[in-house]
Enzyme design. Structure first.
Site, PDB file in Angstrom:
ATOM      1  CB  CYS A  39      -0.657  -0.250   1.202  1.00  0.00           C
ATOM      2  SG  CYS A  39      -2.056   1.227   1.811  1.00  0.00           S
ATOM      3  N   GLY A  40       0.304   2.270  -0.576  1.00  0.00           N
ATOM      4  CA  GLY A  40       1.012   3.687  -0.329  1.00  0.00           C
ATOM      5  C   GLY A  40       1.409   4.197   0.840  1.00  0.00           C
TER       6      GLY A  40
END
Length: 169
Positions: A39-40
């Site tokens: 995930c970012g």
């Protein structure tokens, strides 16, 4: 509504599938985060571990719950998740069994947290990875933050509840 009547009634599975009894957390301030490896926001593991190092011996417990419900960003096995957290971020806080946080199969922990503390505009669902819940030393859900909130920015809230619990900072 969740079937748990108190935070300390909850017993989610740990990464080995064994029961992790929340009654062992009585008297601690607890930060619960739904986490993902792809995930970012994944670099927040670093900030979470920094909070763990700073406050872990002062009464803070951090628990990560891997979840694959948002963009399939946590596809790994339990072993792969644990290895990733350790190798990439030196995570020493417990990363429990991968769960669902929304929907019919949502883990009782997240049913309880969402029942206790709705998000922005009363929205109860979890919007994305790395949403954060803070539970005080009496088991009351006292804070909820969006994924965009950095772990470091929670220090003053954590310190406030650690102090209320009588912990020396």
């Amino acid at each position: 509504m969740s079937s748990a009547t108190s935070f300390y009634d909850l017993k989610p599975a740990d990464k080995s599938g064994e029961s992790f009894d929340f009654s062992t957390l009585k008297g601690k301030v607890v930060l619960i985060v739904n986490v993902a490896s792809k995930c970012g926001f994944t670099p927040q593991y670093k900030g979470l571990e920094e909070l763990n190092k700073k406050y872990g011996d002062k009464g803070l417990a951090i628990l990560g719950f891997p979840c694959n419900q948002f963009g399939h960003q946590e596809p790994g096995t339990q072993e792969e998740i644990s290895s990733f957290c350790q190798l990439n971020y030196g995570v020493t806080f417990p990363v429990l069994k991968k769960i669902d946080v929304n929907g019919d199969n949502a883990d009782p922990v997240y049913k309880f947290l969402k029942d206790q503390k709705a998000g922005l505009l009363g929205f109860r669902g979890i919007k994305w990875n790395f949403e954060k819940f803070l539970i005080d030393s009496d088991g009351k859900v006292v804070g909820r933050w969006a994924s965009t909130t950095s772990p470091a920015s929670l220090s003053s809230e954590i310190e406030k509840y650690l102090s209320k619990a009588g912990n020396k900072l």
